[in-house]
Design a protein around this motif. Structure first.
Motif, mmCIF file in Angstrom:
data_model
loop_
_atom_site.group_PDB
_atom_site.id
_atom_site.type_symbol
_atom_site.label_atom_id
_atom_site.label_comp_id
_atom_site.label_asym_id
_atom_site.label_seq_id
_atom_site.Cartn_x
_atom_site.Cartn_y
_atom_site.Cartn_z
ATOM 1 N N VAL A 216 -1.823 -36.067 -13.434
ATOM 2 C CA VAL A 216 -2.119 -34.738 -14.210
ATOM 3 C C VAL A 216 -1.347 -34.717 -15.616
ATOM 4 C CG1 VAL A 216 -1.678 -32.239 -14.049
ATOM 5 C CG2 VAL A 216 -2.428 -33.648 -12.048
ATOM 6 N N LYS A 217 -0.024 -35.286 -15.419
ATOM 7 C CA LYS A 217 0.478 -35.197 -16.866
ATOM 8 C C LYS A 217 -0.266 -36.142 -17.999
ATOM 9 C CE LYS A 217 5.160 -35.834 -18.801
ATOM 10 N NZ LYS A 217 6.684 -36.044 -18.674
ATOM 11 N N ALA A 218 -0.443 -37.163 -17.489
ATOM 12 C CA ALA A 218 -1.350 -38.245 -18.316
ATOM 13 C C ALA A 218 -2.901 -37.812 -18.524
ATOM 14 C CB ALA A 218 -1.368 -39.524 -17.604
ATOM 15 N N GLY A 219 -3.206 -36.926 -17.918
ATOM 16 C CA GLY A 219 -4.647 -36.323 -18.400
ATOM 17 C C GLY A 219 -5.712 -37.085 -17.587
ATOM 18 N N LYS A 220 -5.378 -37.664 -16.713
ATOM 19 C CA LYS A 220 -6.134 -38.406 -15.675
ATOM 20 C C LYS A 220 -6.947 -37.568 -14.323
ATOM 21 C CE LYS A 220 -4.354 -42.884 -17.007
ATOM 22 N NZ LYS A 220 -3.574 -44.381 -16.648
ATOM 23 N N LEU A 221 -6.046 -36.919 -14.308
ATOM 24 C CA LEU A 221 -6.625 -35.987 -13.169
ATOM 25 C C LEU A 221 -6.394 -34.414 -13.733
ATOM 26 C CD1 LEU A 221 -4.924 -37.317 -9.879
ATOM 27 C CD2 LEU A 221 -7.472 -37.314 -10.532
ATOM 28 N N VAL A 222 -7.024 -33.355 -13.354
ATOM 29 C CA VAL A 222 -6.856 -31.958 -13.472
ATOM 30 C C VAL A 222 -6.071 -31.465 -12.354
ATOM 31 C CG1 VAL A 222 -7.934 -29.928 -13.938
ATOM 32 C CG2 VAL A 222 -8.905 -32.013 -14.817
ATOM 33 N N GLY A 223 -4.996 -30.809 -12.510
ATOM 34 C CA GLY A 223 -4.180 -29.975 -11.325
ATOM 35 C C GLY A 223 -4.786 -28.715 -11.518
ATOM 36 N N LEU A 224 -5.501 -28.392 -10.379
ATOM 37 C CA LEU A 224 -6.022 -26.962 -10.204
ATOM 38 C C LEU A 224 -4.700 -25.966 -9.622
ATOM 39 C CD1 LEU A 224 -9.400 -27.438 -8.633
ATOM 40 C CD2 LEU A 224 -8.792 -27.563 -10.941
ATOM 41 N N ALA A 225 -4.206 -26.236 -8.820
ATOM 42 C CA ALA A 225 -3.121 -25.529 -8.067
ATOM 43 C C ALA A 225 -2.279 -26.259 -7.155
ATOM 44 C CB ALA A 225 -3.691 -24.312 -7.299
ATOM 45 N N VAL A 226 -1.144 -25.826 -6.770
ATOM 46 C CA VAL A 226 -0.070 -26.261 -5.790
ATOM 47 C C VAL A 226 -0.250 -25.237 -4.484
ATOM 48 C CG1 VAL A 226 1.186 -27.453 -7.475
ATOM 49 C CG2 VAL A 226 1.777 -25.181 -6.830
ATOM 50 N N SER A 227 0.093 -25.975 -3.474
ATOM 51 C CA SER A 227 -0.108 -25.169 -2.261
ATOM 52 C C SER A 227 0.983 -24.099 -1.901
ATOM 53 C CB SER A 227 -0.380 -26.142 -1.056
ATOM 54 O OG SER A 227 1.265 -26.877 -0.954
ATOM 55 N N GLY A 228 2.117 -24.184 -2.432
ATOM 56 C CA GLY A 228 3.297 -23.105 -1.849
ATOM 57 C C GLY A 228 3.465 -21.977 -2.820
ATOM 58 N N SER A 229 4.571 -21.366 -2.709
ATOM 59 C CA SER A 229 4.527 -20.076 -3.476
ATOM 60 C C SER A 229 5.489 -20.093 -4.654
ATOM 61 C CB SER A 229 5.498 -19.000 -2.466
ATOM 62 O OG SER A 229 6.739 -19.586 -1.996
ATOM 63 N N THR A 240 0.346 -21.779 -8.997
ATOM 64 C CA THR A 240 0.287 -21.886 -7.442
ATOM 65 C C THR A 240 -1.291 -21.233 -6.946
ATOM 66 O OG1 THR A 240 0.961 -19.359 -7.142
ATOM 67 C CG2 THR A 240 2.560 -21.129 -7.215
ATOM 68 N N MET A 241 -1.562 -21.546 -5.826
ATOM 69 C CA MET A 241 -2.929 -20.962 -5.249
ATOM 70 C C MET A 241 -2.872 -19.631 -5.423
ATOM 71 S SD MET A 241 -5.066 -23.517 -3.996
ATOM 72 C CE MET A 241 -5.948 -23.037 -2.709
ATOM 73 N N ALA A 242 -2.004 -18.896 -5.310
ATOM 74 C CA ALA A 242 -1.963 -17.446 -5.379
ATOM 75 C C ALA A 242 -2.314 -16.999 -6.945
ATOM 76 C CB ALA A 242 -0.769 -16.624 -5.004
ATOM 77 N N GLU A 243 -1.413 -17.666 -7.688
ATOM 78 C CA GLU A 243 -1.586 -17.356 -9.232
ATOM 79 C C GLU A 243 -3.216 -17.729 -9.735
ATOM 80 O OE1 GLU A 243 3.081 -18.032 -10.849
ATOM 81 O OE2 GLU A 243 1.535 -19.630 -10.563
ATOM 82 N N ALA A 244 -3.822 -18.843 -9.004
ATOM 83 C CA ALA A 244 -4.871 -19.018 -9.623
ATOM 84 C C ALA A 244 -6.185 -18.421 -8.932
ATOM 85 C CB ALA A 244 -5.211 -20.539 -8.820
ATOM 86 N N GLY A 245 -5.660 -17.095 -8.028
ATOM 87 C CA GLY A 245 -6.808 -16.296 -7.734
ATOM 88 C C GLY A 245 -6.977 -16.270 -6.502
ATOM 89 N N VAL A 246 -6.050 -17.068 -5.506
ATOM 90 C CA VAL A 246 -6.278 -16.910 -4.041
ATOM 91 C C VAL A 246 -5.327 -16.113 -3.327
ATOM 92 C CG1 VAL A 246 -6.780 -18.325 -1.940
ATOM 93 C CG2 VAL A 246 -7.372 -19.545 -4.236
ATOM 94 N N ALA A 247 -5.764 -14.790 -3.339
ATOM 95 C CA ALA A 247 -4.565 -13.960 -2.934
ATOM 96 C C ALA A 247 -4.377 -14.178 -1.681
ATOM 97 C CB ALA A 247 -5.338 -12.641 -3.055
ATOM 98 N N GLY A 248 -2.934 -14.169 -1.532
ATOM 99 C CA GLY A 248 -2.152 -14.009 -0.180
ATOM 100 C C GLY A 248 -2.077 -15.496 0.274
#
Length: 326
Positions: A216-229, A240-248
């Motif tokens: 992700v840092k190298a731009g070879k993958l796009v990081g959409l979100a991480v699973s935790g809080s 985080t997934m919550a910050e990306a719009g997946v409430a709760g």
């Protein structure tokens, strides 16, 4: 001549006192020999790294060597079985992810141990999975992913490190919450899964953050979100997934220290105190964070409650997906 009743009455407390002194002394003397931490995953795994970071300092504090022994296999079940069947004398502990207690008893048809055979000691650290997609997919956000999944007739595919692993469960929890359809492509570990995502064979993957963060840092993958809080220290710009719009949404996972059932409470408390102190040391904390391990020491009772809550959460996901292993 028989002793008088008064003499016997005076002697009994002394007899009782001498009878209990060796037991009290034995517990006070703990530890009197090396302590073994059985790591349920291979050398170089996140939990193994954490165990080796604390082992020397724990040994110095307890004034006995702390030996780390890897017993990997079957999603942590081999190491768990070894410790569950070990004497509950404070000289053998298990290190492994919380999935050993929260997921494995549901997903594996046969286990040689029961969750109740292991006693919570402390949470070493929490860790994330990261949802990534290859740039050529055109997916730059969680919203893009949901839109594309809904508009793809056969549904999008995604990779994980195997059936029932954290990335698989984290993605299925999202899929259910978002009301979309995606097809799981399991691999034998996160690294081969990442290689196929990089090659565009599978557009997305929910994989261990330390494996995919450099890409992700190298731009070879796009990081959409991480699973935790909380965000990953390895990729702080990825929400985080919550910050990306997946409430709760919160699919946190943890590396734990456990003991055989029946280990004396005093020993469990002492291990909790010493390990809790060690993971807060600046030099230890920084090394853990560098491996996407967020120190999270807690009390045994709090850990037991968290295990119970996470067990219920993942049981619902597993039963919905219908994934079971031999």
């Amino acid at each position: 001549m028989k002793p008088s009743r008064l003499a016997l009455a005076l002697a009994c407390p002394l007899i009782f006192q001498f009878a209990v002194v060796p037991s009290a002394s034995a517990q006070a003397a703990w530890p009197s020999r090396p302590i073994r931490i059985v790591v349920a995953f291979p050398a170089g795994s996140p939990g193994d790294i954490a165990s080796r970071l604390i082992a020397d300092k724990l040994g110095q504090s307890l004034r006995q060597p702390v030996v780390v022994e890897n017993r990997p296999g079957a999603g942590g079940n081999i190491g768990a079985d070894v410790v569950a069947k070990s004497p509950a004398d404070g000289y053998t502990f298990l290190q492994g992810p919380d999935t050993i207690l929260t997921v494995n008893p549901t997903i594996y048809r046969k286990l040689n141990y029961k969750p109740g055979d292991l006693t919570p000691v402390i949470t070493l650290a929490r860790f994330n999975q990261m949802l990534v997609c290859v740039p050529s997919s055109g997916i730059q956000s969680i919203a893009d992913l949901a839109k594309k999944a809904r508009s793809t007739p056969d549904g999008l595919t995604y990779a994980s490190g195997g059936p029932g692993v954290p990335g698989h469960l984290a993605m299925e929890m999202y899929v259910a919450q978002a009301g979309i359809r995606m097809t799981h492509v399991p691999y034998k570990g996160p690294s081969p899964a990442m290689q196929d995502v990089l090659a565009g064979q599978v557009p997305c993957g929910y994989l261990a953050s330390p494996v995919v963060a450099p890409m992700v840092k190298a731009g070879k993958l796009v990081g959409l979100a991480v699973s935790g809080s909380t965000r990953s220290a390895l990729a702080p710009h990825v929400p985080t997934m919550a910050e990306a719009g997946v409430a709760g949404y919160n699919a946190s996972f943890s590396e734990l220290i456990l003991a055989p059932k029946g280990t004396p409470d005093a020993i469990v408390r002492r291990m909790n105190e010493e390990i809790g102190r060690i993971v807060k040391l600046p030099e230890v904390r920084s090394k853990l964070l560098a491996n996407d391990l967020d120190p999270a020491p807690d009390q045994p009772a709090a850990l037991a409650r968290q295990i119970e809550a996470d067990t219920a959460k993942w049981q619902a996901v597993i039963r919905r997906v219908g994934v079971y292993l031999d």
